[in-house]
Motif scaffolding. Structure first.
Motif, mmCIF file in Angstrom:
data_model
loop_
_atom_site.group_PDB
_atom_site.id
_atom_site.type_symbol
_atom_site.label_atom_id
_atom_site.label_comp_id
_atom_site.label_asym_id
_atom_site.label_seq_id
_atom_site.Cartn_x
_atom_site.Cartn_y
_atom_site.Cartn_z
ATOM 1 N N LEU A 17 0.845 -1.198 0.000
ATOM 2 C CA LEU A 17 0.000 0.000 0.000
ATOM 3 C C LEU A 17 0.882 1.251 0.000
ATOM 4 O O LEU A 17 1.856 1.343 0.734
ATOM 5 N N PHE A 18 0.508 2.218 -0.815
ATOM 6 C CA PHE A 18 1.292 3.450 -0.986
ATOM 7 C C PHE A 18 0.478 4.608 -0.434
ATOM 8 O O PHE A 18 -0.589 4.931 -0.951
ATOM 9 N N GLU A 19 0.981 5.268 0.615
ATOM 10 C CA GLU A 19 0.208 6.308 1.274
ATOM 11 C C GLU A 19 0.726 7.719 1.002
ATOM 12 O O GLU A 19 0.310 8.673 1.653
ATOM 13 N N GLY A 20 1.593 7.863 0.029
ATOM 14 C CA GLY A 20 2.127 9.172 -0.278
ATOM 15 C C GLY A 20 1.201 9.992 -1.161
ATOM 16 O O GLY A 20 0.105 9.579 -1.535
ATOM 17 N N THR A 21 1.658 11.161 -1.512
ATOM 18 C CA THR A 21 0.909 12.053 -2.390
ATOM 19 C C THR A 21 1.119 11.640 -3.847
ATOM 20 O O THR A 21 1.921 10.759 -4.157
ATOM 21 N N TYR A 25 4.229 9.541 -5.588
ATOM 22 C CA TYR A 25 4.035 8.412 -6.500
ATOM 23 C C TYR A 25 4.781 8.627 -7.811
ATOM 24 O O TYR A 25 5.442 7.720 -8.331
ATOM 25 N N GLU A 26 4.689 9.847 -8.348
ATOM 26 C CA GLU A 26 5.351 10.142 -9.618
ATOM 27 C C GLU A 26 6.865 10.083 -9.475
ATOM 28 O O GLU A 26 7.569 9.689 -10.406
ATOM 29 N N GLN A 27 7.361 10.449 -8.306
ATOM 30 C CA GLN A 27 8.797 10.409 -8.069
ATOM 31 C C GLN A 27 9.270 9.024 -7.652
ATOM 32 O O GLN A 27 10.477 8.777 -7.571
ATOM 33 N N GLY A 28 8.313 8.134 -7.390
ATOM 34 C CA GLY A 28 8.673 6.767 -7.018
ATOM 35 C C GLY A 28 9.341 6.672 -5.665
ATOM 36 O O GLY A 28 10.311 5.925 -5.493
ATOM 37 N N ASN A 29 8.828 7.421 -4.690
ATOM 38 C CA ASN A 29 9.417 7.424 -3.356
ATOM 39 C C ASN A 29 9.082 6.112 -2.639
ATOM 40 O O ASN A 29 7.952 5.896 -2.213
ATOM 41 N N PRO A 30 10.047 5.201 -2.465
ATOM 42 C CA PRO A 30 9.752 3.889 -1.882
ATOM 43 C C PRO A 30 9.403 3.942 -0.403
ATOM 44 O O PRO A 30 8.781 3.016 0.123
ATOM 45 N N GLU A 31 9.798 5.023 0.289
ATOM 46 C CA GLU A 31 9.519 5.116 1.715
ATOM 47 C C GLU A 31 8.040 5.312 2.009
ATOM 48 O O GLU A 31 7.616 5.223 3.159
ATOM 49 N N PHE A 33 5.732 3.322 0.850
ATOM 50 C CA PHE A 33 5.091 2.014 0.958
ATOM 51 C C PHE A 33 4.985 1.628 2.430
ATOM 52 O O PHE A 33 5.920 1.832 3.208
ATOM 53 N N TRP A 34 3.854 1.057 2.808
ATOM 54 C CA TRP A 34 3.650 0.651 4.192
ATOM 55 C C TRP A 34 4.762 -0.278 4.680
ATOM 56 O O TRP A 34 5.211 -0.179 5.812
#
Length: 302
Positions: A17-21, A25-31, A33-34
């Motif tokens: 699950l991805f809880e970022g903005t 998401y567009e920048q692919g920030n892996p941190e 992810f839950w």
């Protein structure tokens, strides 16, 4: 490829699950992810209060290592690396499933796994590691495990079957309430009613396993071996951290949830590989080792 079963009610990999903005998401920030920020734990037996689960694993370590002889990395890499991590003191034990286990009391071994399950219930092992194949059938999933004759790996070795259905036929409880690591090949829970509610993590928990680790999607054999080794490095030996005030280094011991998340983050940071998100805890995440007062080296080599 390896995979292990999802949870009983909701077979969903919460770790992804991805809880970022939208920007994250567009920048692919892996941190975001839950699984990189938390350790979602699945309680497979809702009738069992979370306080009834085992909190700590008693020392010394006693691992039973189960492998399939055709998995090259399990035999050449996973087994020897994990054995070195388990054997810290003279009292620690590491056993390869085979003649040393005395499954049959001198009789021929049952390839359908009944002898193996009887042995597991009464054995003193507090860790069960499965680096093997797993196949699905109409009665649930089954692990395919090689029975090793006198430590020798042969091309045509005896393969035992341990299937979920056997747990129904032979009732019992694990004597030492072990940690179970299902680093097994091609084992998926599926969406059908049988395999959603009667899967490997579930039956191990129902029969008194203290904690279970499994995967929710296919994992390459090489990665599975490497991931397991790093996980045990964190769980059995801890992580070297630095005190922010004094600057001194010390070893921080970890719960199973902390060790699993640290392993995911390790492979993401060092190899840009997010596949550790496939591994999940199928029990409470607070389980940990009850460490004896021996000196732990700060020179952790991962």
């Amino acid at each position: 490829m390896r995979r292990a079963n999802p949870a009983e009610v909701m077979p969903f990999p919460w770790e992804v699950l991805f809880e970022g903005t939208e920007e994250d998401y567009e920048q692919g920030n892996p941190e975001m992810f839950w699984g990189m920020r938390y350790t979602p734990a699945r309680i497979l037996n809702p009738e069992k209060d979370i306080t009834d689960y085992v909190l700590e694993q008693a020392q010394p370590s006693d691992m039973l290592f189960c492998l399939h002889h055709r998995l090259l990395h399990a035999h050449k890499k996973e087994r020897p690396e994990i054995e070195k991590l388990v054997r810290v003191t003279a009292k620690d034990r590491f056993t390869l499933l085979g003649t040393a286990c005395n499954l049959t009391n001198g009789k021929s071994c049952d390839p359908l796994g009944d002898d193996l399950l009887k042995y597991l219930y009464k054995a003193s092992h507090n860790m069960l590691h499965f680096a093997c194949h797993c196949k699905e059938n109409r009665r649930g999933d089954k692990l395919l495990i090689s029975f090793i004759q006198d430590e020798e790996i042969t091309e045509n070795g005896l393969v035992l079957e341990l299937e979920t259905y056997k747990f129904l036929l032979r009732q019992g409880k694990f004597l030492c309430q072990p940690l179970v690591f299902l680093n097994a090949c091609q084992s998926a829970g599926g969406v059908d009613e049988l395999r959603r509610t009667f899967n490997l993590p579930n039956v191990f928990i129902q029969h008194s396993a203290a904690a279970v680790i499994a995967t929710a999607c296919p994992v390459p054999d090489m990665f599975a071996a490497a991931f397991a080794k790093v996980f045990y490095e964190f769980f059995l030996r801890g992580q070297v951290v630095k005190d922010e005030i004094t600057g001194e280094k010390f070893v921080k011991m970890m719960t199973i949830g902390e060790a699993l998340r640290a392993t995911r983050c390790y492979f993401l940071k060092e190899y840009n590989n997010p596949l550790g998100l496939a591994y999940g805890v199928y029990s409470p995440a607070h389980y940990r080792m009850n460490y004896l007062p021996y000196t732990i080296s700060l020179e952790l080599k991962i």
